[in-house]
Design a protein around this motif. Structure first.
Motif, mmCIF file in Angstrom:
data_model
loop_
_atom_site.group_PDB
_atom_site.id
_atom_site.type_symbol
_atom_site.label_atom_id
_atom_site.label_comp_id
_atom_site.label_asym_id
_atom_site.label_seq_id
_atom_site.Cartn_x
_atom_site.Cartn_y
_atom_site.Cartn_z
ATOM 1 N N GLY A 110 0.814 -1.215 0.000
ATOM 2 C CA GLY A 110 0.000 0.000 0.000
ATOM 3 C C GLY A 110 0.841 1.255 0.000
ATOM 4 N N LEU A 111 0.502 2.207 0.869
ATOM 5 C CA LEU A 111 1.193 3.495 0.914
ATOM 6 C C LEU A 111 2.669 3.360 1.270
ATOM 7 N N ASN A 112 3.053 2.297 1.957
ATOM 8 C CA ASN A 112 4.474 2.101 2.299
ATOM 9 C C ASN A 112 5.341 1.933 1.049
ATOM 10 N N SER A 113 4.716 1.526 -0.052
ATOM 11 C CA SER A 113 5.489 1.312 -1.277
ATOM 12 C C SER A 113 5.862 2.609 -1.972
ATOM 13 N N LEU A 114 5.332 3.741 -1.497
ATOM 14 C CA LEU A 114 5.639 5.031 -2.108
ATOM 15 C C LEU A 114 7.135 5.335 -2.084
ATOM 16 N N HIS A 115 7.872 4.746 -1.142
ATOM 17 C CA HIS A 115 9.297 5.030 -1.007
ATOM 18 C C HIS A 115 10.138 4.368 -2.098
ATOM 19 N N ARG A 116 9.570 3.467 -2.873
ATOM 20 C CA ARG A 116 10.381 2.772 -3.870
ATOM 21 C C ARG A 116 9.839 2.847 -5.301
ATOM 22 N N ILE A 117 8.829 3.661 -5.514
ATOM 23 C CA ILE A 117 8.295 3.778 -6.871
ATOM 24 C C ILE A 117 8.985 4.910 -7.623
ATOM 25 N N ASN A 118 8.815 4.921 -8.932
ATOM 26 C CA ASN A 118 9.291 6.018 -9.769
ATOM 27 C C ASN A 118 8.113 6.955 -10.004
ATOM 28 N N PHE A 119 8.226 8.203 -9.554
ATOM 29 C CA PHE A 119 7.148 9.177 -9.716
ATOM 30 C C PHE A 119 7.226 9.819 -11.103
ATOM 31 N N ILE A 120 6.088 9.911 -11.761
ATOM 32 C CA ILE A 120 6.011 10.579 -13.051
ATOM 33 C C ILE A 120 5.345 11.929 -12.834
ATOM 34 N N HIS A 121 6.104 13.006 -13.076
ATOM 35 C CA HIS A 121 5.604 14.364 -12.894
ATOM 36 C C HIS A 121 5.300 14.998 -14.247
ATOM 37 N N ALA A 122 4.364 15.930 -14.236
ATOM 38 C CA ALA A 122 4.094 16.754 -15.416
ATOM 39 C C ALA A 122 4.619 18.154 -15.145
ATOM 40 N N LEU A 123 5.314 18.713 -16.094
ATOM 41 C CA LEU A 123 5.913 20.029 -15.936
ATOM 42 C C LEU A 123 4.847 21.069 -15.579
ATOM 43 N N GLY A 124 5.103 21.802 -14.516
ATOM 44 C CA GLY A 124 4.178 22.846 -14.101
ATOM 45 C C GLY A 124 3.060 22.370 -13.201
ATOM 46 N N SER A 125 3.001 21.089 -12.921
ATOM 47 C CA SER A 125 1.943 20.531 -12.063
ATOM 48 C C SER A 125 2.508 20.193 -10.686
ATOM 49 N N ASP A 126 1.780 20.542 -9.651
ATOM 50 C CA ASP A 126 2.165 20.169 -8.288
ATOM 51 C C ASP A 126 1.184 19.155 -7.697
ATOM 52 N N ALA A 127 0.565 18.366 -8.587
ATOM 53 C CA ALA A 127 -0.450 17.413 -8.135
ATOM 54 C C ALA A 127 0.101 16.413 -7.130
#
Length: 294
Positions: free
Chosen positions: A182-199
């Motif tokens: 669950g949320l504990n896996s956030l520490h090992r994923i690759n985040f995909i960001h969109a330029l200009g977005s702070d979502a």
């Protein structure tokens, strides 16, 4: 002569009365009283300088002058109304210029646009996929904005609200044990960001998560590229529900983390008054139907 608007009104009243040969039936069709119809005819006769109906008989009859005038008037009104119909029908041909963001265009509009072509084959659409829309530069008829546009003197129609939803492929979730931890896996994923977005930043704050989202990340210039990256197992993207629903329904993507509601939404805008033009009204009605169908 009297005010042209009043004259045209009285001419139309006379034409209906002459066709029905009854003030009572004319009044019913025009949603007037019989007295109002009679008054308009008298005013018109005074303006014309001759009588239109024979007075003093039980059955309504036209005078010789009235019959001659009615024949000419009927042809003229028929021509006028025919021209109006032709103009309206002509406006159902040609081009419609539509502006929307790349995300809305790729994620919502283009998957549905074949239906518009099938139903209205005589239109050609020019679709401008840009983050910022310029009505004058692109001669736009309609634009669709996310959030509140700052444009003034515009007709506005809210299409739907939105929520942010993290997405990735089932394969990526399995590889990184996301569904297990669950949320504990956030520490090992690759985040995909969109330029200009702070979502992602807002999502972390909303769910009170202390995770460094810029340790492992990819950044793309457009939001829809983020979803495409997620489809290719690059990582977890922050999608907008309306644009990723088709992938969730097909199983190509899943949402491994909770979604976050937002107060923002999409609204359709066009210059005030142009929403009544047949071609704009046709497109707006089609968009509304698509929204109602989900």
């Amino acid at each position: 002569m009297a005010n042209h608007q009043l004259l045209l009104r009285n001419l139309h009243t006379f034409n209906v009365a002459a066709q029905k040969m009854s003030f009572t039936l004319a009044a019913k069709k025009l949603h007037l009283t019989q007295g109002a119809v009679s008054h308009r005819i008298k005013v018109l006769e005074a303006e014309l300088g001759f009588n239109l109906f024979v007075r003093g008989t039980r059955k309504l009859e036209l005078t010789e002058e009235g019959a001659r005038f009615q024949r000419t008037l009927s042809k003229s009104l028929s021509t006028i109304f025919g021209e109006i119909e032709d103009i309206n029908n002509a406006d159902l041909y040609g081009q419609i210029n539509i502006g929307a963001t790349p995300a809305f265009t790729n994620g919502w509009l283009l998957p549905r646009i074949a239906d518009f072509k099938k139903r209205y084959p005589n239109f050609n659409l020019n679709i401008f996929a840009q983050e910022e829309q310029n009505f004058h530069q692109n001669h736009l008829d309609v634009a669709i904005y996310y959030g509140e546009s700052k444009l003034t003197d515009m007709y506005r129609y809210r299409l739907f609200g939105e929520k942010y939803i993290p997405v990735c492929t089932p394969a990526y979730a399995k590889e990184h044990g996301i569904l297990v931890d669950g949320l504990n896996s956030l520490h090992r994923i690759n985040f995909i960001h969109a330029l200009g977005s702070d979502a992602w930043q807002r999502w972390m704050k909303h769910f009170d998560q202390d995770v460094q989202i810029f340790n492992q990340f990819y950044c793309v210039s457009h939001r829809d590229m983020g979803v495409q990256s997620a489809l290719h197992n690059v990582g977890v993207a922050m999608g907008r529900y309306r644009f990723v629903k088709q992938y969730l329904d097909s199983g190509e993507l899943i949402s491994p983390y909770p979604s976050m509601d937002t107060n923002l939404g999409y609204e359709l805008v066009c210059p005030l008054g142009t929403e009544k033009r047949p071609k704009v009204r046709t497109f707006v009605k089609w968009v509304q139907e698509q929204v109602n169908e989900g």
